[in-house]
Write a protein that holds these residues in place. Structure first.
Motif, mmCIF file in Angstrom:
data_model
loop_
_atom_site.group_PDB
_atom_site.id
_atom_site.type_symbol
_atom_site.label_atom_id
_atom_site.label_comp_id
_atom_site.label_asym_id
_atom_site.label_seq_id
_atom_site.Cartn_x
_atom_site.Cartn_y
_atom_site.Cartn_z
ATOM 1 N N ASN A 96 0.823 -1.208 0.000
ATOM 2 C CA ASN A 96 0.000 0.000 0.000
ATOM 3 C C ASN A 96 0.859 1.261 0.000
ATOM 4 O O ASN A 96 0.536 2.264 -0.656
ATOM 5 C CB ASN A 96 -0.949 0.006 1.197
ATOM 6 N N LYS A 97 1.971 1.224 0.700
ATOM 7 C CA LYS A 97 2.873 2.373 0.737
ATOM 8 C C LYS A 97 3.598 2.545 -0.592
ATOM 9 O O LYS A 97 3.767 3.668 -1.089
ATOM 10 C CB LYS A 97 3.889 2.196 1.872
ATOM 11 N N MET A 98 4.029 1.433 -1.162
ATOM 12 C CA MET A 98 4.723 1.498 -2.446
ATOM 13 C C MET A 98 3.817 2.039 -3.541
ATOM 14 O O MET A 98 4.242 2.802 -4.419
ATOM 15 C CB MET A 98 5.237 0.104 -2.834
ATOM 16 N N ALA A 102 4.635 5.318 -5.702
ATOM 17 C CA ALA A 102 4.706 5.195 -7.158
ATOM 18 C C ALA A 102 3.740 6.143 -7.855
ATOM 19 O O ALA A 102 4.033 6.670 -8.934
ATOM 20 C CB ALA A 102 4.412 3.752 -7.566
ATOM 21 N N ALA A 103 2.575 6.383 -7.255
ATOM 22 C CA ALA A 103 1.585 7.266 -7.853
ATOM 23 C C ALA A 103 2.074 8.712 -7.880
ATOM 24 O O ALA A 103 1.796 9.455 -8.832
ATOM 25 C CB ALA A 103 0.270 7.174 -7.083
ATOM 26 N N ARG A 104 2.835 9.104 -6.858
ATOM 27 C CA ARG A 104 3.293 10.491 -6.766
ATOM 28 C C ARG A 104 4.683 10.674 -7.383
ATOM 29 O O ARG A 104 4.969 11.712 -7.986
ATOM 30 C CB ARG A 104 3.312 10.933 -5.297
ATOM 31 N N TYR A 105 5.528 9.659 -7.222
ATOM 32 C CA TYR A 105 6.895 9.724 -7.758
ATOM 33 C C TYR A 105 7.170 8.438 -8.557
ATOM 34 O O TYR A 105 7.819 7.505 -8.056
ATOM 35 C CB TYR A 105 7.913 9.867 -6.618
ATOM 36 N N ILE A 154 6.042 4.503 7.724
ATOM 37 C CA ILE A 154 6.730 3.218 7.771
ATOM 38 C C ILE A 154 6.346 2.436 6.523
ATOM 39 O O ILE A 154 5.188 2.050 6.349
ATOM 40 C CB ILE A 154 6.360 2.440 9.045
ATOM 41 N N ILE A 155 7.319 2.205 5.650
ATOM 42 C CA ILE A 155 7.021 1.603 4.345
ATOM 43 C C ILE A 155 7.474 0.146 4.248
ATOM 44 O O ILE A 155 7.326 -0.478 3.203
ATOM 45 C CB ILE A 155 7.665 2.421 3.204
ATOM 46 N N GLY A 156 8.009 -0.391 5.331
ATOM 47 C CA GLY A 156 8.440 -1.777 5.277
ATOM 48 C C GLY A 156 9.125 -2.217 6.549
ATOM 49 O O GLY A 156 9.131 -1.509 7.567
ATOM 50 N N THR A 157 9.695 -3.400 6.489
ATOM 51 C CA THR A 157 10.384 -4.014 7.620
ATOM 52 C C THR A 157 11.811 -4.373 7.219
ATOM 53 O O THR A 157 12.027 -5.000 6.184
ATOM 54 C CB THR A 157 9.659 -5.302 8.069
ATOM 55 N N ALA A 158 12.779 -3.953 8.033
ATOM 56 C CA ALA A 158 14.169 -4.352 7.847
ATOM 57 C C ALA A 158 14.395 -5.612 8.663
ATOM 58 O O ALA A 158 14.359 -5.584 9.895
ATOM 59 C CB ALA A 158 15.113 -3.244 8.287
#
Length: 341
Positions: A96-98, A102-105, A154-158
């Motif tokens: 959902n974050k990606m 992607a939609a904006r940049y 928060i766009i993911g997990t490291a």
């Protein structure tokens, strides 16, 4: 609006519990090997300054619920964050974050219908990393709050692939992480290292819990728990008359109840004796599952909260670790930047 990190963490948290609780029943032997490590890290040491994420737990503010690592994407000016979670074997991104990025940049993220991205470049701390392949998973429907430039998105997990095969220093008081291929001789001299179990990108520390020898699973994604253990152990350590606080944790299609109780106990590991003030046990797991954990010598799980006044040195290549009180002022910058041998 940022994702509900508590719900995201619960997914990984229950996965870790399943591995621990079923370990003695042969279930763990059926689990497939962890995915390959597709992260390409620098050959020299690099630093990451992290932030703490807070949340309300048991009607009280808990300032240490998650460690957030700043991440920058190409062709996008905003700073995002990955939750540092060694309870997950691989670094992942939230779909959902990606999509929102992607939609904006569109030059920052080339997101198609695939469940993964390839040759994904990003900057973590002061280093440039590349994931030759990285999983993109859907967790909720929240987007990016572009109107607030200070929002912590928060766009993911490291995951544990970030430290796999490397020497890592987590300086909790200074809120810094340093990752390098190896430790310098300077840092190893005068410091007593202990062995730990590193298997399938999982970290298990040998420890004594109130004098009893056991193993503790280490999960940086479980920040709010000093000790997660079985009911019997928690009750044995409990302060007489202490109330039990309850919360609900979602496990797939059902809920499990987490019970937290005030304790007066210590955990000893790597030559350090650390007092703990709370222990948590889960209701909803069968007695057979709990017995399986005990038979494997696993006494529970611990997270960041136990080490807030320490610097934790982890050498995953050689399976050894050290724990240094902050007053000794042994800084992680003494880690080597030598290339891997």
């Amino acid at each position: 609006m940022q994702p509900n990190t508590s719900k995201i963490k619960q997914y990984f948290f229950i996965t870790c519990l399943a591995i621990l609780f079923y370990a003695g029943s042969g279930f763990a032997q059926q689990i497939k090997g962890v995915p390959g490590n597709h992260l390409q890290l620098p050959t020299k040491a690099f630093n990451i300054s992290f932030r703490w994420l807070g949340d309300t737990v048991h009607s009280k503010w808990e300032p240490y619920t998650a460690i957030l690592l700043p991440v920058k994407l190409r062709n996008c000016p905003k700073t995002f964050y990955l939750q540092f979670d060694l309870g997950h074997p691989s670094t992942i991104l939230y779909k959902n974050k990606m999509k929102a990025i992607a939609a904006r940049y569109p030059k920052a993220v080339k997101l198609g219908d695939s469940a993964s991205l390839h040759h994904f470049a990003f900057r973590l701390g002061n280093a440039n990393l590349v994931a030759t392949e990285i999983s993109v998973q859907q967790f909720d429907t929240t987007g990016i709050n572009w109107s607030n430039q200070h929002s912590m998105e928060i766009i993911g997990t490291a995951g544990a692939d970030l430290i796999d095969g490397n020497a890592v220093a987590i300086d909790y008081p200074a809120r810094k992480i340093r990752i390098a291929p190896s430790f310098t001789e300077k840092i190893t001299q005068g410091i007593s290292f202990s062995k730990f179990i590193y298997a399938r990108r999982s970290v298990l520390f040998p420890a004594q819990v109130n004098g009893k020898q056991t193993m503790l699973y280490f999960d940086t994604g479980s920040s709010m728990y000093e000790l997660l253990t079985d009911k019997k152990t928690a009750e044995q350590m409990a302060v007489p008359g202490a109330p039990v606080q309850s919360s609900q944790v979602r496990s797939w299609d059902k809920f499990i109840t987490a019970r937290t109780i005030e304790v007066n106990a210590t955990i000893s590991l790597a030559g350090q004796s650390i007092p703990i003030h709370a222990a948590t046990y889960m209701e909803g797991m069968s007695s057979a599952q709990m017995e399986g954990m005990v038979k494997m010598g696993i006494g529970g799980m611990t997270g960041n909260k136990l080490f807030l006044q320490y610097r934790l040195l982890l050498d995953t290549r050689n399976s050894k670790f050290a724990l240094i009180p902050s007053v000794k002022n042994v800084h992680p910058r003494r880690i080597a930047s030598a290339k891997q041998k």
